[in-house]
Design an enzyme around this catalytic site. Structure first.
Site, PDB file in Angstrom:
ATOM      1  N   VAL A   1     -40.196   1.427  55.876  1.00 17.65           N
ATOM      2  CA  VAL A   1     -38.819   1.156  56.400  1.00 17.65           C
ATOM      3  C   VAL A   1     -38.054   1.901  57.380  1.00 17.65           C
ATOM      4  O   VAL A   1     -37.745   1.366  58.345  1.00 17.65           O
ATOM      5  CB  VAL A   1     -37.906   0.890  55.066  1.00 17.65           C
ATOM      6  CG1 VAL A   1     -36.657   0.128  55.571  1.00 17.65           C
ATOM      7  CG2 VAL A   1     -38.709  -0.044  54.038  1.00 17.65           C
TER       8      VAL A   1
ATOM      9  N   LYS B   1     -33.509  -0.652  46.168  1.00 18.13           N
ATOM     10  CA  LYS B   1     -33.096  -1.585  44.831  1.00 18.13           C
ATOM     11  C   LYS B   1     -32.974  -0.862  43.520  1.00 18.13           C
ATOM     12  O   LYS B   1     -32.215  -1.082  42.749  1.00 18.13           O
ATOM     13  CB  LYS B   1     -34.016  -2.554  44.766  1.00 18.13           C
ATOM     14  CG  LYS B   1     -35.528  -2.298  44.793  1.00 18.13           C
ATOM     15  CD  LYS B   1     -36.203  -2.940  45.952  1.00 18.13           C
ATOM     16  CE  LYS B   1     -37.556  -2.268  45.902  1.00 18.13           C
ATOM     17  NZ  LYS B   1     -38.249  -3.050  47.161  1.00 18.13           N
TER      18      LYS B   1
ATOM     19  N   GLU C   1     -28.283  -4.523  51.989  1.00 17.65           N
ATOM     20  CA  GLU C   1     -28.742  -5.829  52.234  1.00 17.65           C
ATOM     21  C   GLU C   1     -30.348  -5.707  52.256  1.00 17.65           C
ATOM     22  O   GLU C   1     -30.862  -6.811  51.722  1.00 17.65           O
ATOM     23  CB  GLU C   1     -28.448  -6.417  53.569  1.00 17.65           C
ATOM     24  CG  GLU C   1     -29.080  -7.719  54.134  1.00 17.65           C
ATOM     25  CD  GLU C   1     -28.511  -8.850  53.412  1.00 17.65           C
ATOM     26  OE1 GLU C   1     -27.440  -9.284  53.378  1.00 17.65           O
ATOM     27  OE2 GLU C   1     -29.440  -9.439  52.509  1.00 17.65           O
TER      28      GLU C   1
ATOM     29  N   GLY D   1     -36.048  -8.174  50.992  1.00 16.66           N
ATOM     30  CA  GLY D   1     -36.465  -7.799  52.700  1.00 16.66           C
ATOM     31  C   GLY D   1     -35.622  -8.283  53.747  1.00 16.66           C
ATOM     32  O   GLY D   1     -34.652  -8.303  53.794  1.00 16.66           O
TER      33      GLY D   1
ATOM     34  N   ILE E   1     -34.764 -11.618  54.388  1.00 21.92           N
ATOM     35  CA  ILE E   1     -33.815 -12.861  53.693  1.00 21.92           C
ATOM     36  C   ILE E   1     -32.599 -11.979  53.736  1.00 21.92           C
ATOM     37  O   ILE E   1     -32.237 -11.161  52.844  1.00 21.92           O
ATOM     38  CB  ILE E   1     -34.171 -13.307  52.651  1.00 21.92           C
ATOM     39  CG1 ILE E   1     -35.685 -13.957  52.593  1.00 21.92           C
ATOM     40  CG2 ILE E   1     -33.432 -14.737  52.328  1.00 21.92           C
ATOM     41  CD1 ILE E   1     -35.981 -14.628  51.273  1.00 21.92           C
TER      42      ILE E   1
ATOM     43  N   ASP F   1     -39.518  -4.495  39.271  1.00 23.22           N
ATOM     44  CA  ASP F   1     -39.014  -4.660  40.715  1.00 23.22           C
ATOM     45  C   ASP F   1     -38.040  -6.043  40.797  1.00 23.22           C
ATOM     46  O   ASP F   1     -36.746  -6.016  41.515  1.00 23.22           O
ATOM     47  CB  ASP F   1     -40.102  -4.601  41.773  1.00 23.22           C
ATOM     48  CG  ASP F   1     -39.647  -4.961  43.150  1.00 23.22           C
ATOM     49  OD1 ASP F   1     -38.952  -3.988  43.795  1.00 23.22           O
ATOM     50  OD2 ASP F   1     -39.749  -6.042  43.606  1.00 23.22           O
TER      51      ASP F   1
ATOM     52  N   LYS G   1     -33.555  -6.163  41.501  1.00 24.11           N
ATOM     53  CA  LYS G   1     -33.049  -7.168  42.700  1.00 24.11           C
ATOM     54  C   LYS G   1     -32.150  -8.259  41.883  1.00 24.11           C
ATOM     55  O   LYS G   1     -31.076  -8.450  42.391  1.00 24.11           O
ATOM     56  CB  LYS G   1     -34.375  -7.624  43.349  1.00 24.11           C
ATOM     57  CG  LYS G   1     -35.079  -6.820  44.180  1.00 24.11           C
ATOM     58  CD  LYS G   1     -36.278  -7.441  44.829  1.00 24.11           C
ATOM     59  CE  LYS G   1     -37.033  -6.584  45.488  1.00 24.11           C
ATOM     60  NZ  LYS G   1     -38.554  -6.896  45.811  1.00 24.11           N
TER      61      LYS G   1
ATOM     62  N   GLY H   1     -41.861  -5.200  53.962  1.00 24.25           N
ATOM     63  CA  GLY H   1     -42.568  -4.834  55.233  1.00 24.25           C
ATOM     64  C   GLY H   1     -41.831  -4.130  56.557  1.00 24.25           C
ATOM     65  O   GLY H   1     -40.516  -4.498  56.034  1.00 24.25           O
TER      66      GLY H   1
HETATM   67  N1  LIG Z   1     -41.755  -1.119  51.888  1.00 22.90           N
HETATM   68  C1  LIG Z   1     -40.742  -2.164  52.189  1.00 22.90           C
HETATM   69  O1  LIG Z   1     -41.508  -3.323  52.355  1.00 22.90           O
HETATM   70  C2  LIG Z   1     -39.618  -1.918  51.124  1.00 22.90           C
HETATM   71  C3  LIG Z   1     -39.003  -3.341  51.104  1.00 22.90           C
HETATM   72  C4  LIG Z   1     -37.483  -3.388  50.868  1.00 22.90           C
HETATM   73  C5  LIG Z   1     -37.056  -2.255  50.186  1.00 22.90           C
HETATM   74  N2  LIG Z   1     -37.847  -1.075  50.492  1.00 22.90           N
HETATM   75  C6  LIG Z   1     -36.902   0.179  49.634  1.00 22.90           C
HETATM   76  O2  LIG Z   1     -37.040   1.077  50.891  1.00 22.90           O
HETATM   77  C7  LIG Z   1     -36.946   2.357  50.465  1.00 22.90           C
HETATM   78  C8  LIG Z   1     -38.235   3.224  51.398  1.00 22.90           C
HETATM   79  O3  LIG Z   1     -39.479   2.419  51.148  1.00 22.90           O
HETATM   80  P1  LIG Z   1     -40.710   2.673  52.153  1.00 22.90           P
HETATM   81  O4  LIG Z   1     -41.730   1.707  51.728  1.00 22.90           O
HETATM   82  O5  LIG Z   1     -40.335   2.944  53.385  1.00 22.90           O
HETATM   83  O6  LIG Z   1     -41.175   4.252  51.333  1.00 22.90           O
HETATM   84  P2  LIG Z   1     -42.215   5.154  51.842  1.00 22.90           P
HETATM   85  O7  LIG Z   1     -43.107   4.363  53.010  1.00 22.90           O
HETATM   86  O8  LIG Z   1     -43.010   5.925  50.714  1.00 22.90           O
HETATM   87  O9  LIG Z   1     -41.199   6.180  52.664  1.00 22.90           O
HETATM   88  C9  LIG Z   1     -40.640   6.981  52.132  1.00 22.90           C
HETATM   89  C10 LIG Z   1     -40.046   8.119  53.125  1.00 22.90           C
HETATM   90  O10 LIG Z   1     -39.294   9.172  52.230  1.00 22.90           O
HETATM   91  C11 LIG Z   1     -39.584  10.359  52.678  1.00 22.90           C
HETATM   92  N3  LIG Z   1     -39.243  11.183  51.507  1.00 22.90           N
HETATM   93  C12 LIG Z   1     -39.868  11.111  50.264  1.00 22.90           C
HETATM   94  N4  LIG Z   1     -39.505  12.196  49.560  1.00 22.90           N
HETATM   95  C13 LIG Z   1     -38.638  13.066  50.413  1.00 22.90           C
HETATM   96  C14 LIG Z   1     -37.722  14.231  50.071  1.00 22.90           C
HETATM   97  N5  LIG Z   1     -37.748  14.813  49.111  1.00 22.90           N
HETATM   98  N6  LIG Z   1     -37.161  14.592  51.310  1.00 22.90           N
HETATM   99  C15 LIG Z   1     -37.258  13.869  52.419  1.00 22.90           C
HETATM  100  N7  LIG Z   1     -38.014  12.708  52.420  1.00 22.90           N
HETATM  101  C16 LIG Z   1     -38.767  12.254  51.824  1.00 22.90           C
HETATM  102  C17 LIG Z   1     -41.248  10.229  52.991  1.00 22.90           C
HETATM  103  O11 LIG Z   1     -41.551  11.588  53.973  1.00 22.90           O
HETATM  104  P3  LIG Z   1     -42.880  11.470  54.554  1.00 22.90           P
HETATM  105  O12 LIG Z   1     -43.034  10.337  55.281  1.00 22.90           O
HETATM  106  O13 LIG Z   1     -42.877  12.744  55.206  1.00 22.90           O
HETATM  107  O14 LIG Z   1     -43.712  11.605  53.335  1.00 22.90           O
HETATM  108  C18 LIG Z   1     -41.243   9.039  53.721  1.00 22.90           C
HETATM  109  O15 LIG Z   1     -40.831   9.206  55.057  1.00 22.90           O
HETATM  110  C19 LIG Z   1     -37.198   2.371  48.778  1.00 22.90           C
HETATM  111  O16 LIG Z   1     -36.187   2.411  48.296  1.00 22.90           O
HETATM  112  C20 LIG Z   1     -38.053   1.046  48.992  1.00 22.90           C
HETATM  113  O17 LIG Z   1     -37.856   0.421  47.538  1.00 22.90           O
HETATM  114  C21 LIG Z   1     -39.082  -1.305  50.831  1.00 22.90           C
END
Ligand SMILES: NC(=O)c1ccc[n+]([C@@H]2O[C@H](COP(=O)([O-])OP(=O)(O)OC[C@H]3O[C@@H](n4cnc5c(N)ncnc54)[C@H](OP(=O)(O)O)[C@@H]3O)[C@@H](O)[C@H]2O)c1
Length: 429
Positions: A14, A106, A130, A135, A137, A202, A206, A303
């Site tokens: 994200v 969430k 939001e 995601g 929507i 999950d 939400k 995504g």
């Molecule tokens: N993925 C989706 O489609 C989606 C959809 C809706 C909501 N979300 C929400 O969005 C949020 C992020 O999701 P994501 O999928 O993007 O997760 P992700 O790909 O695992 O990314 C997490 C990020 O946080 C960083 N991080 C983790 N621990 C850290 C720390 N202690 N200090 C500094 N940075 C740290 C990681 O660093 P590194 O990259 O250096 O490891 C990474 O860049 C979550 O709350 C998730 O529920 C995700």
């Protein structure tokens, strides 16, 4: 007008998606906001990782909490994840430092949303999320703004793409849960530990958030009844089809005479219902307003691109100077949620039994239901083979969950019933 300066914690799916969107749409966003949005600081764990975006003009922080406190930014965007720990610290520190917070988290909002919103409001900054629900929507905005004139009676939806992908795959291929899960993991639609998705947690996070926005109540994740999809079998899929239903993991919140019911569980929904044809990783939400009627929202629930779109929508509000109460009403005015217990839920049911064909067994099953005031709507018995169990499928008219559970427990104790009865709630949509 001066640019809106933001700091982003978390540069994963994200976070990197948000950086790319802000870069690619910079001119369009500046036009729409009347001022540019500029990322002045970022933080993640690994500084050397290529994020696909040039970070050289941004200040790097190894510690995202320090960034929340010290960056020269009006807004901190939390995209790290997790209900507690560092994500919560980032948000709290940012609010204390009088910065607005935008998050996609969430789990954090489901557990601490009310407290964080009250803290933000008391200090005079905005908390927005939001991207935390469905995601791409814009369902939080739809409820909070587009439907602001309505009393919402019910809101329900498919809020977890992974479990919807698995159920769609089971239906399409006839393969069991475990096999389709493996396939989803191979394709990157399910995580190595899929429990948050397939056990309904999950979706429950939400739903707890949507309930608050829809009903003006404190976020009450603990009162969401949650049941996942692991026990849904290909046989139940087949019977669903035969009866004119599809099986979907739905998240449902509605007003009842006992309070607000919040539940996530597999449902049988009529194959003519709009939501029954929402397949794969797609999400969908239906909101029933008293004046608007039923409104339907559908789109990608996860995504990098879709979620970034939702994150940036919150940033656009801030850049335009729009301040909308986090949950649609001032956080101080959120009321405690009066939860209707699952035992009081009323609805029709599908029950599948594996029964050894013996004289009188069907009469015993019917008696167990009758004694709990539950009336049968239909019964299907496919094939008969002496001494071998065959499926017997019942559907019932609306009954109370507690009564249904008692009847099913009694049925399970019958000698001729050899497996745990399978019960799936039928949802009239
Ligand atoms: N993925 C989706 O489609 C989606 C959809 C809706 C909501 N979300 C929400 O969005 C949020 C992020 O999701 P994501 O999928 O993007 O997760 P992700 O790909 O695992 O990314 C997490 C990020 O946080 C960083 N991080 C983790 N621990 C850290 C720390 N202690 N200090 C500094 N940075 C740290 C990681 O660093 P590194 O990259 O250096 O490891 C990474 O860049 C979550 O709350 C998730 O529920 C995700």
């Amino acid at each position: 007008m001066a640019e809106l300066r933001i700091a982003i914690a978390g540069l994963g799916t994200v976070g990197a998606g948000t950086l790319a969107l802000l870069r690619d749409q910079a001119a369009l966003l500046a036009d729409r906001c009347g001022r540019p949005i500029r990322v002045v600081a970022v933080s993640a764990r690994d500084r050397t990782k290529d994020r696909g975006v040039d970070l050289s003009a941004m200040r790097w922080f190894d510690d995202p909490v320090a960034m929340a406190r010290e960056a020269d930014a009006e807004v901190v965007v939390e995209l790290v994840g997790g209900s507690d720990g560092i994500a919560k610290q980032i948000c709290e520190c940012a609010i204390e430092a009088r910065r607005h917070v935008v998050t996609a988290n969430k789990a954090l909002i489901a557990h601490h949303g009310t407290a964080l919103a009250r803290k933000a409001e008391a200090i005079g900054v905005t908390l927005s999320f939001e991207a935390a629900v469905a995601g791409g929507i814009p369902i939080v905005k739809a409820l909070r703004e587009g439907l602001a004139a309505n009393r919402i009676q019910r809101i329900y939806g498919i809020l977890n793409g992974t479990s919807n992908y698995i159920l769609s795959g089971m239906r399409g291929t006839g393969r069991p849960f475990a096999k389709v899960l493996q396939q989803a993991q191979k394709l990157g639609y399910a995580e190595a530990d899929p429990s948050f998705d397939v056990d309904g947690i999950d979706a429950a996070h939400k739903l707890a958030i949507l309930t608050s926005v829809a009903f003006g109540t404190e976020v009450d994740f603990a009162s969401v009844y949650t049941e996942g999809i692991r026990h849904v079998s290909p046989l139940d899929m087949e019977y669903a089809e035969e009866l004119g239903y599809r099986i979907k993991l739905l998240a449902i919140a509605r007003r009842t005479e006992n309070g607000i019911e919040q539940r996530v569980h597999p449902c049988m929904v009529r194959d003519t219902a709009a939501i029954s044809v929402v397949d794969g990783v797609t999400n969908a939400v239906v909101a029933d307003g008293d004046f608007s009627g039923s409104t339907v929202y559908e789109g990608p629930g996860a995504g990098g691109g879709p979620t970034a779109s939702a994150v940036v929508a919150d940033l656009v509000d801030l850049a335009r100077g729009r301040r909308i109460p986090t949950f649609g009403v001032p956080a101080a005015a959120l009321k405690p949620l009066v939860a209707s217990p699952m035992a009081r839920h009323r609805g029709p049911y599908y029950i599948r039994l594996m029964v050894v064909d013996r004289p009188g067994v069907i009469a015993d099953i019917a008696a167990a239901l009758r004694d709990e005031n539950i009336s049968m709507e239909s019964m299907l018995q496919r094939g008969r083979s002496p001494n071998e169990a065959v499926p017997v499928v019942l559907t019932t008219h609306a009954g109370e969950e507690a009564a249904m559970n008692r009847a099913v427990q009694r049925i399970a104790r019958l000698d001729a019933v050899i497996e745990r009865p399978r019960l799936i709630r039928i949802e009239d949509l």
